[in-house]
Design a protein around this motif. Structure first.
Motif, PDB file in Angstrom:
ATOM      1  N   MET A 145       0.843  -1.212   0.000  1.00 38.17           N
ATOM      2  CA  MET A 145       0.000   0.000   0.000  1.00 38.17           C
ATOM      3  C   MET A 145       0.875   1.259   0.000  1.00 38.17           C
ATOM      4  O   MET A 145       1.891   1.330   0.662  1.00 38.17           O
ATOM      5  N   GLN A 146       0.471   2.233  -0.811  1.00 37.76           N
ATOM      6  CA  GLN A 146       1.294   3.437  -0.924  1.00 37.76           C
ATOM      7  C   GLN A 146       1.199   4.278   0.339  1.00 37.76           C
ATOM      8  O   GLN A 146       0.196   4.265   1.041  1.00 37.76           O
TER       9      GLN A 146
ATOM     10  N   ILE B 257      -3.408  10.274  -2.128  1.00 36.67           N
ATOM     11  CA  ILE B 257      -3.782  11.105  -3.279  1.00 36.67           C
ATOM     12  C   ILE B 257      -4.639  12.279  -2.816  1.00 36.67           C
ATOM     13  O   ILE B 257      -4.584  13.362  -3.367  1.00 36.67           O
ATOM     14  N   LEU B 258      -5.406  12.016  -1.753  1.00 35.60           N
ATOM     15  CA  LEU B 258      -6.222  13.098  -1.194  1.00 35.60           C
ATOM     16  C   LEU B 258      -6.011  13.128   0.308  1.00 35.60           C
ATOM     17  O   LEU B 258      -6.109  12.103   0.979  1.00 35.60           O
TER      18      LEU B 258
ATOM     19  N   VAL C  12      -7.001   9.579   1.604  1.00 38.42           N
ATOM     20  CA  VAL C  12      -7.367   8.569   0.615  1.00 38.42           C
ATOM     21  C   VAL C  12      -6.099   8.255  -0.172  1.00 38.42           C
ATOM     22  O   VAL C  12      -5.523   9.145  -0.791  1.00 38.42           O
ATOM     23  N   ASN C  13      -5.672   7.017  -0.103  1.00 35.54           N
ATOM     24  CA  ASN C  13      -4.486   6.633  -0.857  1.00 35.54           C
ATOM     25  C   ASN C  13      -4.855   6.310  -2.297  1.00 35.54           C
ATOM     26  O   ASN C  13      -6.011   5.996  -2.590  1.00 35.54           O
TER      27      ASN C  13
ATOM     28  N   MET D 217      -8.039   3.881  -9.906  1.00 37.74           N
ATOM     29  CA  MET D 217      -8.319   5.204  -9.353  1.00 37.74           C
ATOM     30  C   MET D 217      -8.794   5.059  -7.910  1.00 37.74           C
ATOM     31  O   MET D 217      -9.242   3.992  -7.487  1.00 37.74           O
ATOM     32  N   ALA D 218      -8.653   6.156  -7.170  1.00 40.56           N
ATOM     33  CA  ALA D 218      -9.149   6.150  -5.803  1.00 40.56           C
ATOM     34  C   ALA D 218     -10.619   6.543  -5.819  1.00 40.56           C
ATOM     35  O   ALA D 218     -11.044   7.323  -6.651  1.00 40.56           O
ATOM     36  N   ILE D 219     -11.400   5.960  -4.927  1.00 32.70           N
ATOM     37  CA  ILE D 219     -12.830   6.292  -4.873  1.00 32.70           C
ATOM     38  C   ILE D 219     -13.212   6.668  -3.451  1.00 32.70           C
ATOM     39  O   ILE D 219     -12.826   5.987  -2.505  1.00 32.70           O
TER      40      ILE D 219
END
Lengths: 297, 337
Positions: free
Chosen positions: B1-2, B6-7, B33-34, B209-211
């Motif tokens: 996991m990064q 992203i957010l 949010v990754n 994509m992240a959701i």
């Protein structure tokens, strides 16, 4: 082209095709008062367009020998105090009335939509624009038109401008209300979430959804403009006295109302038919296009 | 996991001012949010989930809403301080959004195709033809049969489920890095709901994509999300990895939410409800906002706002009795074993 189409297509080119869809057109064609209005308007439009062909003589040609002729086979609608053929004059008067009505409608479509859209969408502009329109609407409409026409000098163009000034605030108000309503809908938010800018949203998403009340309003503006133009001309503030205008014809006929009542009655009927036609048309459009009315039916 | 999210939302607060004064709809909300992660945002109606999403997008009405935050970092941009121009460039391109109501989120007078290619035409210099082709491709990707014909349809010719598929296609049209899905399935039939969630999961596993999935259904969260953020009355009640939250809920509100979701396996039981309702935004309790409805509330709960208590890993709960709850949840499992 019918007057309805002229009316619509100028404000939104593909309106008929895109917005009304087949079902609405069919509902309109079954709407009785709309169809009566449509035929009346068509009738007046055909006469106006074909006036040069239809009229037997020049509308301004005087013939002193045949003054005050009642309607007959020689003079279909009779002649006036200067022996001018009333049928020709009424036909040419239809041209003038429709041209002035159309001019007012076009100015309304452009400026009413512009001001209404700005006021309804950019809430900061709303206060000032609406107070301005309140100020204009506080005057009785004919009085305001008379004032503007008197200040600018009588001509057909003045009549168009003064009547446009009278009706634009009303059109703007109606458009503002529908813009405000449509702006609240979710697809506007969705468009914003897609990265669309304000002008794009207004032009592409909001205004096309406000066309129904606008078209209805414009058809009534058309009717009122023709009526008010006759009033202005009657008072000598509209078309030039030499022009064959219905208002001027009534005003001229007034002096001879006992001897030659047709001089007043004929142009009066012309106004009545045109305004009635447009009003019926507008009522029909409102019944079919306006969702609020539809629910009551 | 990064590790780099992203957010990153930090200290988001949103207030609405109206005639009756000011209401705080979202109060000090922070979450990460990754990339490639599905974060479920759950809570009752009025708990501030949608407002959070709209605040991130910068879509709240500027005249009534006030959004402040330490920062909302998205892919190097601070969204709270971004200009409207910058936000417009991000919306629809880097961040997509799906709305709850498929019936009203499409413009009734525009063809599906025109609305679908709108974000593409806004954000990319691309011919109408090429955008149209991409639209057809997107429609078939979201499982709409005969996509070329559908491009020329108007929204009223499509069912609710189909429209929501179109909305998903629109949100995906510029391959966003983040998708905000605001109750995308709430307005639909249960069978359609499941299909759409599967579709979202499928697309997500393809595009990575992240959701952020906003919902009020624990079932949806269990099925889709990697991480959960539980909101209550504008604040975060609890957040953490989904398995952690389901196995060891650290907040009585989360526990309550789970108990009012029916289970398909095991013996049917009477569903419990959480008594009472959300406090009014204009009369919020001074301490823990859940305290008036909480069966475990202590006098200290009403005194002040409970801090976020870190539990195992990234799991954190805003309940002073979180440790007890987690310990209690762990016990029956051991008893079973």
């Amino acid at each position: 082209m019918t007057s309805l189409e002229m009316n619509d297509t100028r404000s939104e080119p593909s309106f008929l095709r895109r917005f009304m869809g087949g079902r609405r057109v069919r509902r309109l064609l079954r709407h009785r008062s709309f169809m009566i209005g449509l035929w009346l308007c068509l009738f007046v439009t055909v006469i106006a367009v074909l006036a040069p062909v239809l009229s037997p003589v020049d509308p301004n040609k005087m013939a002193i020998r045949s003054r005050f002729q009642p309607p007959s086979l020689d003079f279909l609608l009779g002649t006036d105090n200067l022996g001018r053929d009333l049928f020709s004059r009424v036909a040419w008067g239809a041209r003038l009335s429709l041209a002035i009505g159309l001019g007012v409608v076009l100015l309304n479509a452009v400026f009413g939509v512009l001001l209404g859209a700005l006021a309804g969408y950019f809430r900061r502009l709303d206060g000032i624009l609406m107070r301005l329109s309140d100020a204009l609407m506080a005057f009785p409409s004919v009085l305001l038109a008379i004032g503007i026409a008197a200040a600018m000098g009588a001509s057909a163009m003045t009549a168009v401008i003064s009547l446009a000034v009278v009706y634009i605030p009303r059109t703007a108000r109606i458009l503002r209300a529908s813009v405000m309503q449509v702006t609240e809908l979710e697809f506007v938010n969705a468009a914003r979430a897609a990265g669309a800018g304000d002008l794009h949203i207004l032009r592409r998403h909001i205004l096309p959804n406000c066309m129904a009340p606008l078209v209805v309003q414009l058809s009534f503006v058309f009717a009122y403009a023709i009526l008010s133009e006759a009033v202005l001309s009657f008072l000598g503030l509209g078309a030039a006295p030499t022009d064959p205008s219905w208002g001027i014809m009534i005003s001229e006929g007034r002096s001879y109302i006992r001897e030659a009542p047709w001089m007043t009655v004929i142009p009066g009927m012309a106004i009545a038919i045109t305004v009635l036609g447009l009003n019926l048309l507008g009522d029909g459009l409102r019944d079919v296009l306006d969702p609020r009315v539809k629910m009551e039916h | 996991m990064q590790t780099e999210p992203i957010l990153r939302v930090e200290g988001l607060r949103t207030t609405f001012s109206g005639d009756e004064g000011t209401a705080v709809a979202v109060d000090d909300v922070s979450f990460d949010v990754n990339a490639g992660e599905i974060v479920g945002l759950i809570g009752e109606s009025g708990s501030g989930k949608s407002v959070t999403a709209l605040a991130i997008m910068g879509l709240l009405p500027k005249d009534t809403a006030r959004v402040t935050a330490e920062r909302i970092l998205f892919d190097g941009h601070d969204l709270v301080r971004a200009s409207e121009r910058e936000m417009r460039r991000l919306r629809g391109r880097a961040i997509g959004m799906i709305f709850q109501e498929p019936m009203s989120s499409l413009n009734p007078v525009l063809k599906i195709g025109d609305q679908l290619i709108e974000p593409i035409r806004i954000h990319e210099r691309i011919s109408h033809r090429a955008a149209f082709d991409r639209g057809v491709e997107l429609l078939s990707k979201v499982g709409i049969p005969s996509p070329i014909q559908r491009m020329n349809d108007y929204p009223h010719q499509l069912s609710g489920g189909m429209r929501q598929r179109v909305m998903i296609a629109i949100a995906l049209s510029c391959s966003p890095k983040l998708l905000l899905a605001d109750e995308p399935t709430t307005a639909l039939d249960v069978t359609i709901q499941a299909q759409l969630l599967d579709l979202l999961l499928e697309i997500q596993s393809e595009t990575k994509m992240a959701i952020v999935l906003i919902t009020h259904s624990m079932g949806v969260i269990a099925e889709c999300a990697d991480k959960v953020v539980v909101m209550y009355s504008g604040r975060i009640a609890e957040q953490g990895p989904v398995t952690e939250i389901f196995d060891r809920p650290g907040h009585p509100y989360t526990k309550g939410l789970m108990q009012c979701t029916p289970e398909l396996t095991g013996n049917p039981r009477r569903l419990t409800t959480i008594p009472g309702s959300l406090p009014s935004l204009s009369a919020l309790p001074p301490g823990c906002r859940f305290a008036p409805r909480c069966g475990l509330a202590l006098p200290t709960c009403e005194a002040g706002r409970p801090p976020m208590i870190g539990l195992r890993g990234t799991h954190a709960s805003a309940c002073i009795r979180a440790d007890e709850l987690v310990a209690a949840a762990a016990q029956p499992e051991e008893a079973d074993a």
